[in-house]
Design a protein around this motif. Structure first.
Motif, PDB file in Angstrom:
ATOM      1  N   PRO A  19     -36.242   8.274  85.540  1.00  0.00           N
ATOM      2  CA  PRO A  19     -37.215   8.753  84.788  1.00  0.00           C
ATOM      3  C   PRO A  19     -37.781   7.202  84.126  1.00  0.00           C
ATOM      4  CG  PRO A  19     -35.403   9.350  83.930  1.00  0.00           C
ATOM      5  CD  PRO A  19     -34.837   8.830  85.083  1.00  0.00           C
ATOM      6  N   VAL A  20     -39.383   7.322  84.345  1.00  0.00           N
ATOM      7  CA  VAL A  20     -40.011   6.184  83.930  1.00  0.00           C
ATOM      8  C   VAL A  20     -41.021   6.444  82.805  1.00  0.00           C
ATOM      9  CG1 VAL A  20     -39.518   4.688  85.376  1.00  0.00           C
ATOM     10  CG2 VAL A  20     -41.355   5.737  85.778  1.00  0.00           C
ATOM     11  N   GLY A  21     -41.359   7.792  82.939  1.00  0.00           N
ATOM     12  CA  GLY A  21     -42.341   8.378  81.958  1.00  0.00           C
ATOM     13  C   GLY A  21     -42.303   9.892  81.930  1.00  0.00           C
ATOM     14  N   SER A  22     -42.618  10.575  80.897  1.00  0.00           N
ATOM     15  CA  SER A  22     -42.450  11.990  80.701  1.00  0.00           C
ATOM     16  C   SER A  22     -43.738  12.251  79.732  1.00  0.00           C
ATOM     17  CB  SER A  22     -41.339  12.385  79.959  1.00  0.00           C
ATOM     18  OG  SER A  22     -41.392  13.958  80.029  1.00  0.00           O
ATOM     19  N   PHE A  23     -44.364  13.446  80.486  1.00  0.00           N
ATOM     20  CA  PHE A  23     -45.966  13.613  80.057  1.00  0.00           C
ATOM     21  C   PHE A  23     -46.004  15.037  79.699  1.00  0.00           C
ATOM     22  CE2 PHE A  23     -46.032   9.692  82.391  1.00  0.00           C
ATOM     23  CZ  PHE A  23     -46.624   8.695  81.342  1.00  0.00           C
ATOM     24  N   GLY A  24     -46.911  15.453  78.773  1.00  0.00           N
ATOM     25  CA  GLY A  24     -47.017  16.956  78.396  1.00  0.00           C
ATOM     26  C   GLY A  24     -47.959  17.604  79.474  1.00  0.00           C
ATOM     27  N   THR A  25     -48.755  17.014  80.302  1.00  0.00           N
ATOM     28  CA  THR A  25     -49.736  17.545  81.339  1.00  0.00           C
ATOM     29  C   THR A  25     -49.754  16.922  82.509  1.00  0.00           C
ATOM     30  OG1 THR A  25     -51.489  16.387  80.703  1.00  0.00           O
ATOM     31  CG2 THR A  25     -51.362  18.385  79.642  1.00  0.00           C
ATOM     32  N   TYR A  26     -49.917  17.699  83.610  1.00  0.00           N
ATOM     33  CA  TYR A  26     -49.902  16.760  85.027  1.00  0.00           C
ATOM     34  C   TYR A  26     -50.853  15.768  84.906  1.00  0.00           C
ATOM     35  CZ  TYR A  26     -50.678  15.849  89.746  1.00  0.00           C
ATOM     36  OH  TYR A  26     -50.869  15.221  90.908  1.00  0.00           O
ATOM     37  N   LYS A  45     -43.202   4.253  95.414  1.00  0.00           N
ATOM     38  CA  LYS A  45     -42.000   4.543  95.230  1.00  0.00           C
ATOM     39  C   LYS A  45     -41.995   5.350  93.865  1.00  0.00           C
ATOM     40  CE  LYS A  45     -40.364   0.119  97.017  1.00  0.00           C
ATOM     41  NZ  LYS A  45     -39.338  -0.929  96.793  1.00  0.00           N
ATOM     42  N   LEU A  46     -42.934   6.014  93.621  1.00  0.00           N
ATOM     43  CA  LEU A  46     -42.984   6.897  92.431  1.00  0.00           C
ATOM     44  C   LEU A  46     -43.084   8.327  93.073  1.00  0.00           C
ATOM     45  CD1 LEU A  46     -45.625   5.183  90.302  1.00  0.00           C
ATOM     46  CD2 LEU A  46     -43.190   4.925  90.086  1.00  0.00           C
ATOM     47  N   THR A  47     -42.562   9.394  92.224  1.00  0.00           N
ATOM     48  CA  THR A  47     -42.646  10.860  92.299  1.00  0.00           C
ATOM     49  C   THR A  47     -43.070  11.369  90.978  1.00  0.00           C
ATOM     50  OG1 THR A  47     -40.938  10.780  93.993  1.00  0.00           O
ATOM     51  CG2 THR A  47     -41.640  12.808  93.026  1.00  0.00           C
ATOM     52  N   ILE A  48     -43.985  12.314  90.891  1.00  0.00           N
ATOM     53  CA  ILE A  48     -44.177  13.124  89.788  1.00  0.00           C
ATOM     54  C   ILE A  48     -43.596  14.430  89.951  1.00  0.00           C
ATOM     55  CG2 ILE A  48     -46.069  14.465  88.525  1.00  0.00           C
ATOM     56  CD1 ILE A  48     -48.058  12.279  89.223  1.00  0.00           C
ATOM     57  N   VAL A  49     -42.973  14.764  88.931  1.00  0.00           N
ATOM     58  CA  VAL A  49     -41.795  16.211  89.139  1.00  0.00           C
ATOM     59  C   VAL A  49     -42.252  16.989  87.932  1.00  0.00           C
ATOM     60  CG1 VAL A  49     -39.463  17.014  89.287  1.00  0.00           C
ATOM     61  CG2 VAL A  49     -39.992  14.656  90.360  1.00  0.00           C
ATOM     62  N   GLY A  50     -42.712  18.027  88.320  1.00  0.00           N
ATOM     63  CA  GLY A  50     -42.974  19.287  87.229  1.00  0.00           C
ATOM     64  C   GLY A  50     -41.445  19.752  86.815  1.00  0.00           C
ATOM     65  N   VAL A 135     -46.577  26.723  86.131  1.00  0.00           N
ATOM     66  CA  VAL A 135     -46.752  25.729  85.184  1.00  0.00           C
ATOM     67  C   VAL A 135     -45.475  25.182  84.772  1.00  0.00           C
ATOM     68  CG1 VAL A 135     -49.024  26.550  84.399  1.00  0.00           C
ATOM     69  CG2 VAL A 135     -46.948  27.014  83.242  1.00  0.00           C
ATOM     70  N   ALA A 136     -45.376  23.699  84.407  1.00  0.00           N
ATOM     71  CA  ALA A 136     -44.489  22.980  84.195  1.00  0.00           C
ATOM     72  C   ALA A 136     -44.284  22.700  82.500  1.00  0.00           C
ATOM     73  CB  ALA A 136     -44.120  21.862  84.867  1.00  0.00           C
ATOM     74  N   GLY A 137     -43.454  22.772  82.078  1.00  0.00           N
ATOM     75  CA  GLY A 137     -43.038  22.282  80.579  1.00  0.00           C
ATOM     76  C   GLY A 137     -43.484  20.949  80.524  1.00  0.00           C
ATOM     77  N   ARG A 163     -43.660  12.201  76.160  1.00  0.00           N
ATOM     78  CA  ARG A 163     -42.638  12.669  75.449  1.00  0.00           C
ATOM     79  C   ARG A 163     -41.394  11.880  75.624  1.00  0.00           C
ATOM     80  NH1 ARG A 163     -43.112  19.205  76.726  1.00  0.00           N
ATOM     81  NH2 ARG A 163     -45.222  19.304  76.135  1.00  0.00           N
ATOM     82  N   PRO A 164     -40.180  11.961  75.067  1.00  0.00           N
ATOM     83  CA  PRO A 164     -38.990  11.262  75.053  1.00  0.00           C
ATOM     84  C   PRO A 164     -38.555  11.587  76.453  1.00  0.00           C
ATOM     85  CG  PRO A 164     -39.014  12.564  72.938  1.00  0.00           C
ATOM     86  CD  PRO A 164     -40.271  13.182  73.851  1.00  0.00           C
ATOM     87  N   LEU A 165     -38.162  10.268  77.396  1.00  0.00           N
ATOM     88  CA  LEU A 165     -37.498  10.449  78.279  1.00  0.00           C
ATOM     89  C   LEU A 165     -36.169  11.194  78.411  1.00  0.00           C
ATOM     90  CD1 LEU A 165     -38.317   6.974  79.761  1.00  0.00           C
ATOM     91  CD2 LEU A 165     -39.300   9.176  80.521  1.00  0.00           C
ATOM     92  N   GLN A 166     -35.824  11.956  79.441  1.00  0.00           N
ATOM     93  CA  GLN A 166     -34.743  12.838  79.519  1.00  0.00           C
ATOM     94  C   GLN A 166     -33.932  12.355  80.629  1.00  0.00           C
ATOM     95  OE1 GLN A 166     -35.253  16.865  78.991  1.00  0.00           O
ATOM     96  NE2 GLN A 166     -36.019  16.512  76.860  1.00  0.00           N
ATOM     97  N   GLY A 167     -32.712  12.164  80.509  1.00  0.00           N
ATOM     98  CA  GLY A 167     -31.808  12.079  81.876  1.00  0.00           C
ATOM     99  C   GLY A 167     -31.516  13.479  82.369  1.00  0.00           C
ATOM    100  N   ALA A 168     -30.737  13.235  83.572  1.00  0.00           N
ATOM    101  CA  ALA A 168     -30.536  14.634  84.549  1.00  0.00           C
ATOM    102  C   ALA A 168     -29.901  15.706  83.683  1.00  0.00           C
ATOM    103  CB  ALA A 168     -29.675  14.124  85.657  1.00  0.00           C
ATOM    104  N   ASN A 169     -29.153  15.383  82.350  1.00  0.00           N
ATOM    105  CA  ASN A 169     -28.505  16.332  81.750  1.00  0.00           C
ATOM    106  C   ASN A 169     -29.042  16.698  80.661  1.00  0.00           C
ATOM    107  OD1 ASN A 169     -28.149  14.206  80.195  1.00  0.00           O
ATOM    108  ND2 ASN A 169     -25.859  14.155  80.265  1.00  0.00           N
TER     109      ASN A 169
END
Length: 173
Positions: A19-26, A45-50, A135-137, A163-169
């Motif tokens: 994870p390199v960035g976390s955003f509130g909207t698409y 080399k990037l992916t946007i994930v909801g 929709v995604a959070g 938003r703060p970056l979060q790991g897989a857990n």
């Protein structure tokens, strides 16, 4: 190392990457990737994930018999017009408009009857119309390991609200 799950839209595996960035909207996530692209970053080399997906059903109105029958008739008329115009291409010029008119009328009657049966069988258990969306959070931008640090630093330098970056857990990073 290229991750196939980031490349193939048909691949239904969980996407991998850092994870390199976390955003509130698409739109915010898309803007970050667009800015990276503008700066000649290898965006392939990037992916946007909801994340935290929700199904949202917006109620658009109450269903009544007149509304159901009117909608069915109108839908049938459009279908009848479509069929009539296709069949009219092969008819003689004089009979074309008669054929189109008959198809529109027949479509309206068929649509009305179909809608009446469908609504009648619900037994009043669903007397409303709605539109459902997913929709995604939040929207995370993931990067392959070899470019993750550079992507994270470039996104941070853009100054976009994140938003703060979060790991897989789910832990913040």
């Amino acid at each position: 190392m290229t991750t196939p799950s980031l490349r193939s839209p048909q691949n239904r595996e969980i996407p991998t990457g850092w994870p390199v960035g976390s955003f509130g909207t698409y739109q915010e996530a898309q803007s970050a990737v667009d800015n990276l692209s503008d700066n000649e970053f290898p965006v392939e080399k990037l992916t946007i994930v909801g994340v935290d997906l929700m199904q949202v059903e917006n109620i658009t109105g109450r269903l009544t018999w007149p509304r159901v029958l009117g909608g069915g008739a109108l839908s049938g008329m459009w279908f009848g017009l479509f069929i009539g115009l296709i069949m009219g291409m092969f008819a003689s010029e004089g009979s074309m408009w008669l054929l189109v008119s008959m198809c529109v009328i027949g479509g309206a009657v068929f649509g009305l009857i179909s809608a009446a049966f469908a609504y009648g069988f619900t037994g009043g258990k669903r007397d409303f119309a709605s539109a459902t969306t997913i929709v995604a959070g939040r929207y995370d931008v993931l990067a392959e390991q070899d470019v993750a640090t550079r992507a994270r630093d470039m996104i941070a330098a853009m100054g976009q609200p994140q938003r703060p970056l979060q790991g897989a857990n789910g832990d913040e990073r």
